[in-house]
Write a protein that holds these residues in place. Structure first.
Motif, PDB file in Angstrom:
ATOM      1  N   LEU A  18       0.759  -1.292  -0.059  1.00 34.74           N
ATOM      2  CA  LEU A  18      -0.291  -0.024   0.073  1.00 34.74           C
ATOM      3  C   LEU A  18       0.895   1.124  -0.020  1.00 34.74           C
ATOM      4  O   LEU A  18       2.078   1.329   0.719  1.00 34.74           O
ATOM      5  CB  LEU A  18      -0.785   0.125   1.260  1.00 34.74           C
ATOM      6  CG  LEU A  18      -1.688   1.066   1.449  1.00 34.74           C
ATOM      7  CD1 LEU A  18      -3.003   1.064   0.387  1.00 34.74           C
ATOM      8  CD2 LEU A  18      -2.492   1.061   2.740  1.00 34.74           C
ATOM      9  N   LYS A  19       0.500   2.048  -0.975  1.00 32.11           N
ATOM     10  CA  LYS A  19       1.592   3.306  -1.179  1.00 32.11           C
ATOM     11  C   LYS A  19       0.670   4.656  -1.354  1.00 32.11           C
ATOM     12  O   LYS A  19      -0.176   4.641  -2.190  1.00 32.11           O
ATOM     13  CB  LYS A  19       2.450   3.047  -2.419  1.00 32.11           C
ATOM     14  CG  LYS A  19       3.547   2.174  -2.178  1.00 32.11           C
ATOM     15  CD  LYS A  19       4.229   1.810  -3.462  1.00 32.11           C
ATOM     16  CE  LYS A  19       3.728   0.993  -4.400  1.00 32.11           C
ATOM     17  NZ  LYS A  19       4.459   0.512  -5.463  1.00 32.11           N
ATOM     18  N   ALA A  54      -5.675  11.536   0.711  1.00 29.10           N
ATOM     19  CA  ALA A  54      -4.675  10.167   0.291  1.00 29.10           C
ATOM     20  C   ALA A  54      -3.953   9.697   1.686  1.00 29.10           C
ATOM     21  O   ALA A  54      -4.365   8.466   1.847  1.00 29.10           O
ATOM     22  CB  ALA A  54      -3.537  10.495  -0.650  1.00 29.10           C
ATOM     23  N   ARG A  55      -3.647  10.370   2.623  1.00 29.02           N
ATOM     24  CA  ARG A  55      -3.209   9.735   3.833  1.00 29.02           C
ATOM     25  C   ARG A  55      -4.224   9.180   4.893  1.00 29.02           C
ATOM     26  O   ARG A  55      -4.127   8.116   5.428  1.00 29.02           O
ATOM     27  CB  ARG A  55      -2.410  10.796   4.695  1.00 29.02           C
ATOM     28  CG  ARG A  55      -0.985  11.064   4.030  1.00 29.02           C
ATOM     29  CD  ARG A  55      -0.098  11.785   4.888  1.00 29.02           C
ATOM     30  NE  ARG A  55       1.134  12.234   4.388  1.00 29.02           N
ATOM     31  CZ  ARG A  55       2.136  12.731   4.969  1.00 29.02           C
ATOM     32  NH1 ARG A  55       1.929  13.370   6.001  1.00 29.02           N
ATOM     33  NH2 ARG A  55       3.604  12.722   4.251  1.00 29.02           N
ATOM     34  N   HIS A  56      -5.423   9.846   4.645  1.00 31.56           N
ATOM     35  CA  HIS A  56      -6.480   9.562   5.569  1.00 31.56           C
ATOM     36  C   HIS A  56      -7.054   8.267   5.090  1.00 31.56           C
ATOM     37  O   HIS A  56      -7.077   7.187   5.692  1.00 31.56           O
ATOM     38  CB  HIS A  56      -7.904  10.451   5.450  1.00 31.56           C
ATOM     39  CG  HIS A  56      -7.568  11.732   6.097  1.00 31.56           C
ATOM     40  ND1 HIS A  56      -7.241  11.474   7.477  1.00 31.56           N
ATOM     41  CD2 HIS A  56      -7.637  12.780   6.078  1.00 31.56           C
ATOM     42  CE1 HIS A  56      -7.197  12.690   8.252  1.00 31.56           C
ATOM     43  NE2 HIS A  56      -7.186  13.460   7.308  1.00 31.56           N
ATOM     44  N   LYS A  57      -7.354   7.908   3.842  1.00 27.82           N
ATOM     45  CA  LYS A  57      -7.666   6.807   2.961  1.00 27.82           C
ATOM     46  C   LYS A  57      -6.483   5.556   3.307  1.00 27.82           C
ATOM     47  O   LYS A  57      -6.817   4.589   3.725  1.00 27.82           O
ATOM     48  CB  LYS A  57      -7.703   6.977   1.582  1.00 27.82           C
ATOM     49  CG  LYS A  57      -8.043   5.765   0.755  1.00 27.82           C
ATOM     50  CD  LYS A  57      -9.632   5.272   1.131  1.00 27.82           C
ATOM     51  CE  LYS A  57      -9.984   4.331   0.354  1.00 27.82           C
ATOM     52  NZ  LYS A  57     -11.450   3.912   0.337  1.00 27.82           N
ATOM     53  N   SER A  64      -7.267  -1.507   8.215  1.00 26.42           N
ATOM     54  CA  SER A  64      -8.087  -2.751   7.993  1.00 26.42           C
ATOM     55  C   SER A  64      -7.463  -3.974   7.285  1.00 26.42           C
ATOM     56  O   SER A  64      -7.718  -4.923   7.654  1.00 26.42           O
ATOM     57  CB  SER A  64      -9.327  -2.056   6.827  1.00 26.42           C
ATOM     58  OG  SER A  64      -9.520  -3.015   5.984  1.00 26.42           O
ATOM     59  N   ARG A  65      -6.343  -3.618   6.753  1.00 32.74           N
ATOM     60  CA  ARG A  65      -5.654  -4.835   5.978  1.00 32.74           C
ATOM     61  C   ARG A  65      -4.757  -5.496   7.038  1.00 32.74           C
ATOM     62  O   ARG A  65      -4.669  -6.711   7.215  1.00 32.74           O
ATOM     63  CB  ARG A  65      -4.618  -4.373   4.904  1.00 32.74           C
ATOM     64  CG  ARG A  65      -5.516  -3.826   3.640  1.00 32.74           C
ATOM     65  CD  ARG A  65      -6.295  -4.793   2.979  1.00 32.74           C
ATOM     66  NE  ARG A  65      -6.762  -4.004   2.001  1.00 32.74           N
ATOM     67  CZ  ARG A  65      -8.164  -4.569   1.425  1.00 32.74           C
ATOM     68  NH1 ARG A  65      -8.934  -5.565   2.040  1.00 32.74           N
ATOM     69  NH2 ARG A  65      -8.633  -4.224   0.328  1.00 32.74           N
ATOM     70  N   LYS A  66      -4.429  -4.754   8.107  1.00 31.67           N
ATOM     71  CA  LYS A  66      -3.479  -5.022   9.196  1.00 31.67           C
ATOM     72  C   LYS A  66      -4.529  -6.290  10.134  1.00 31.67           C
ATOM     73  O   LYS A  66      -4.007  -7.212  10.552  1.00 31.67           O
ATOM     74  CB  LYS A  66      -2.889  -4.107   9.917  1.00 31.67           C
ATOM     75  CG  LYS A  66      -2.018  -4.406  11.071  1.00 31.67           C
ATOM     76  CD  LYS A  66      -1.458  -3.175  11.733  1.00 31.67           C
ATOM     77  CE  LYS A  66      -0.421  -3.615  12.640  1.00 31.67           C
ATOM     78  NZ  LYS A  66       0.257  -2.466  13.423  1.00 31.67           N
ATOM     79  N   PHE A  67      -5.663  -5.612  10.463  1.00 34.43           N
ATOM     80  CA  PHE A  67      -6.442  -6.449  11.226  1.00 34.43           C
ATOM     81  C   PHE A  67      -7.015  -7.864  10.119  1.00 34.43           C
ATOM     82  O   PHE A  67      -7.002  -8.873  10.990  1.00 34.43           O
ATOM     83  CB  PHE A  67      -7.917  -5.896  11.250  1.00 34.43           C
ATOM     84  CG  PHE A  67      -8.994  -6.406  12.398  1.00 34.43           C
ATOM     85  CD1 PHE A  67      -8.786  -6.711  13.609  1.00 34.43           C
ATOM     86  CD2 PHE A  67     -10.098  -7.020  11.554  1.00 34.43           C
ATOM     87  CE1 PHE A  67      -9.727  -7.359  14.215  1.00 34.43           C
ATOM     88  CE2 PHE A  67     -11.051  -7.907  12.278  1.00 34.43           C
ATOM     89  CZ  PHE A  67     -10.962  -7.845  13.672  1.00 34.43           C
ATOM     90  N   GLY A  72      -6.371 -13.516   9.841  1.00 33.64           N
ATOM     91  CA  GLY A  72      -6.441 -14.766   8.852  1.00 33.64           C
ATOM     92  C   GLY A  72      -7.306 -14.809   8.011  1.00 33.64           C
ATOM     93  O   GLY A  72      -7.676 -15.537   6.806  1.00 33.64           O
ATOM     94  N   LYS A  73      -7.937 -13.183   7.648  1.00 31.81           N
ATOM     95  CA  LYS A  73      -8.932 -13.445   6.537  1.00 31.81           C
ATOM     96  C   LYS A  73      -8.471 -12.940   5.425  1.00 31.81           C
ATOM     97  O   LYS A  73      -7.494 -12.210   5.338  1.00 31.81           O
ATOM     98  CB  LYS A  73     -10.191 -12.372   7.134  1.00 31.81           C
ATOM     99  CG  LYS A  73     -10.956 -13.121   8.117  1.00 31.81           C
ATOM    100  CD  LYS A  73     -11.964 -12.124   8.701  1.00 31.81           C
ATOM    101  CE  LYS A  73     -12.793 -12.913   9.637  1.00 31.81           C
ATOM    102  NZ  LYS A  73     -14.075 -12.447   9.951  1.00 31.81           N
TER     103      LYS A  73
END
Length: 73
Positions: A18-19, A54-57, A64-67, A72-73
């Motif tokens: 993610l960038k 962009a930073r907020h998104k 969300s991705r870290k969670f 494991g989803k």
């Protein structure tokens, strides 16, 4: 034609990156990529007028991705 950009902020996991990027035209974007064995199979890009948007998104997606990664989803 490929656009030139500079990475402002980013994170890389083995299967995901993610960038926040700044394009040569002056606008900002968020690039989300998914990988299998070092090959990108899915890439999503969003454009924003300001760096703050962009930073907020980025922060929302990163959390969300870290969670998802931890559960494991």
């Amino acid at each position: 034609m490929k656009e030139d950009f500079e990475v402002v902020k980013g994170i890389r996991f083995p299967r995901y990156s993610l960038k926040v990027v700044k394009y040569s035209k002056g606008d900002y974007g968020l690039v989300e990529s998914f990988y299998i064995m070092k090959f990108c199979y899915k890439k999503k890009e969003e454009r924003f007028n300001s760096l703050d948007d962009a930073r907020h998104k980025y922060e929302d997606l990163h959390a969300s991705r870290k969670f998802d990664h931890m559960t494991g989803k």
